[in-house]
Design a protein around this motif. Sequence first.
Motif, mmCIF file in Angstrom:
data_model
loop_
_atom_site.group_PDB
_atom_site.id
_atom_site.type_symbol
_atom_site.label_atom_id
_atom_site.label_comp_id
_atom_site.label_asym_id
_atom_site.label_seq_id
_atom_site.Cartn_x
_atom_site.Cartn_y
_atom_site.Cartn_z
ATOM 1 N N MET A 39 -13.131 -6.947 -2.938
ATOM 2 C CA MET A 39 -12.108 -6.836 -3.017
ATOM 3 C C MET A 39 -10.970 -8.160 -3.171
ATOM 4 O O MET A 39 -11.248 -8.784 -2.794
ATOM 5 N N PHE A 40 -10.383 -6.863 -4.410
ATOM 6 C CA PHE A 40 -9.432 -8.358 -5.417
ATOM 7 C C PHE A 40 -7.778 -7.364 -5.100
ATOM 8 O O PHE A 40 -8.000 -6.326 -5.068
ATOM 9 N N SER A 41 -6.976 -7.830 -5.315
ATOM 10 C CA SER A 41 -5.672 -7.807 -4.895
ATOM 11 C C SER A 41 -4.647 -7.677 -5.758
ATOM 12 O O SER A 41 -4.364 -8.879 -6.044
ATOM 13 N N TYR A 42 -3.782 -6.624 -6.115
ATOM 14 C CA TYR A 42 -2.427 -6.978 -7.402
ATOM 15 C C TYR A 42 -1.743 -6.232 -6.760
ATOM 16 O O TYR A 42 -1.487 -5.652 -6.449
ATOM 17 N N SER A 43 -0.202 -7.509 -6.793
ATOM 18 C CA SER A 43 1.131 -7.265 -6.378
ATOM 19 C C SER A 43 1.927 -6.682 -7.066
ATOM 20 O O SER A 43 1.759 -7.024 -9.130
ATOM 21 N N HIS A 44 2.529 -5.128 -7.609
ATOM 22 C CA HIS A 44 3.498 -4.744 -8.350
ATOM 23 C C HIS A 44 4.472 -4.646 -7.339
ATOM 24 O O HIS A 44 4.702 -4.552 -6.521
ATOM 25 N N SER A 45 5.747 -4.161 -8.126
ATOM 26 C CA SER A 45 7.005 -3.634 -7.939
ATOM 27 C C SER A 45 6.950 -2.972 -6.476
ATOM 28 O O SER A 45 7.863 -3.109 -4.914
ATOM 29 N N ASN A 46 6.648 -1.344 -6.149
ATOM 30 C CA ASN A 46 6.432 -0.838 -5.132
ATOM 31 C C ASN A 46 4.748 -0.385 -4.545
ATOM 32 O O ASN A 46 5.069 0.144 -3.673
ATOM 33 N N PHE A 47 4.431 -1.137 -5.270
ATOM 34 C CA PHE A 47 2.742 -0.887 -5.120
ATOM 35 C C PHE A 47 1.700 -2.464 -4.708
ATOM 36 O O PHE A 47 2.150 -3.377 -5.773
ATOM 37 N N CYS A 98 -17.601 2.433 0.082
ATOM 38 C CA CYS A 98 -16.866 1.327 0.048
ATOM 39 C C CYS A 98 -15.701 1.461 0.436
ATOM 40 O O CYS A 98 -14.218 1.007 0.862
ATOM 41 N N VAL A 99 -14.950 2.851 0.070
ATOM 42 C CA VAL A 99 -13.800 2.808 0.103
ATOM 43 C C VAL A 99 -12.809 2.924 2.136
ATOM 44 O O VAL A 99 -12.358 2.734 1.759
ATOM 45 N N LYS A 100 -13.884 3.753 2.553
ATOM 46 C CA LYS A 100 -14.066 3.703 3.591
ATOM 47 C C LYS A 100 -14.025 2.255 4.486
ATOM 48 O O LYS A 100 -13.411 1.986 5.130
ATOM 49 N N GLN A 101 -14.839 1.401 4.101
ATOM 50 C CA GLN A 101 -14.759 -0.079 4.286
ATOM 51 C C GLN A 101 -13.582 -0.634 4.375
ATOM 52 O O GLN A 101 -12.555 -1.695 5.160
ATOM 53 N N ALA A 102 -13.019 -0.175 2.827
ATOM 54 C CA ALA A 102 -11.601 -0.916 2.229
ATOM 55 C C ALA A 102 -10.704 -0.436 3.005
ATOM 56 O O ALA A 102 -9.463 -0.317 3.807
ATOM 57 N N GLN A 144 -9.046 -3.711 -5.650
ATOM 58 C CA GLN A 144 -9.838 -3.141 -6.704
ATOM 59 C C GLN A 144 -10.933 -3.576 -5.909
ATOM 60 O O GLN A 144 -11.636 -4.238 -5.612
ATOM 61 N N LEU A 145 -11.790 -2.454 -5.558
ATOM 62 C CA LEU A 145 -13.324 -2.480 -4.931
ATOM 63 C C LEU A 145 -14.512 -2.521 -6.047
ATOM 64 O O LEU A 145 -14.691 -0.827 -6.570
ATOM 65 N N PRO A 146 -15.287 -3.724 -6.831
ATOM 66 C CA PRO A 146 -16.343 -3.286 -7.258
ATOM 67 C C PRO A 146 -17.672 -2.176 -6.651
ATOM 68 O O PRO A 146 -17.510 -1.777 -5.488
ATOM 69 N N ALA A 147 -18.172 -1.042 -7.429
ATOM 70 C CA ALA A 147 -18.908 -0.391 -6.461
ATOM 71 C C ALA A 147 -20.081 0.119 -7.679
ATOM 72 O O ALA A 147 -19.525 0.172 -9.123
ATOM 73 N N PRO A 179 -5.604 5.410 7.095
ATOM 74 C CA PRO A 179 -6.353 6.202 5.803
ATOM 75 C C PRO A 179 -6.144 7.109 4.773
ATOM 76 O O PRO A 179 -4.893 6.821 4.670
ATOM 77 N N LEU A 180 -6.598 6.918 4.095
ATOM 78 C CA LEU A 180 -7.218 7.876 2.460
ATOM 79 C C LEU A 180 -5.237 9.046 2.360
ATOM 80 O O LEU A 180 -6.328 10.216 3.397
ATOM 81 N N THR A 181 -4.888 8.889 1.934
ATOM 82 C CA THR A 181 -3.860 9.962 1.828
ATOM 83 C C THR A 181 -3.670 11.396 0.642
ATOM 84 O O THR A 181 -3.612 12.219 0.303
ATOM 85 N N HIS A 182 -4.601 10.044 -0.291
ATOM 86 C CA HIS A 182 -4.446 11.050 -1.823
ATOM 87 C C HIS A 182 -6.042 9.783 -2.750
ATOM 88 O O HIS A 182 -6.480 9.571 -2.488
#
Length: 262
Positions: free
Chosen positions: A1-9, A43-47, A13-16, A54-57
């Motif tokens: 998993m690779f992560s990138y910060s933005h102002s509000n979120f 892979c989404v559940k694992q992340a 990134q999950l390779p699949a 929990p996943l909301t959307h």
Amino acid sequence: MFSYSHSNFIVHQLPALKDNYIYLVEAKSSDLLIAIDPADASCVKQACNHLGKPLTHIFNTHHHWDHTDGNHALKQHFGCVIIGASHDAARIPDIDILTGEHEPPQLPGLIARVMDVRGHTRGHIALLLDDALFCGDTLFGAGCGRLFEGTPAEMWHSLNKIAMLDDRTRIYCAHEYTLANLEFALAVDPDNPALRRRKEQDQIKRTHSQPTIPSMLAEEKATNPFLRPLDEQFTASYAAARNIAAEAMTVFADLRLHKDHW
């Protein structure tokens, strides 16, 4: 998993699958966690477990299975709501919220804009959050999607919409196709120094198992052959070499057909 910060979120990134990217958008000021184009539920559940949320959307850019295959299992597991194009709702599995350019979804802690970017499919949409564009299969690193259902004019119109965004917009597309796309780009735009630099840099990234995505819109405008018709000099040069009209849309259509058979 690779992560990138933005102002509000934060974008995770999950390779699949073979070359897909699934994105998790984690809001900084709310419990919102969105999966964008979940091709694979596991892979989404694992992340989500790793993040402790929990996943909301779910947001689907279009109906193809390698963007929606995780919808049902994730909805069953998390009870999340699924967002998709109102004009293509019949083809989005388990859809709950219909959206479009004039009916953006309400996402706690975020301001969302939906763009109609048809061409790859007739129902393709993109999600713009601040300076992050989740564009599915419309725009790739140094490429664009095949025209399975749309026309060259529709895709060119969609790419022009994207090109009008701020040059600092980060392009989060759904596939790691960049190196192959760059080979074609160099074949049709061989005298472009920015393109040669990009090829060297992206080759190093892939050698070290790093993604080439996200890219910056400014970089795509300078190196992506399907945005290069925005440059009058490129358009004139390419048109002369191919003996076609020196019009941006005509050049784009020829490039897309050329790539299809390349």
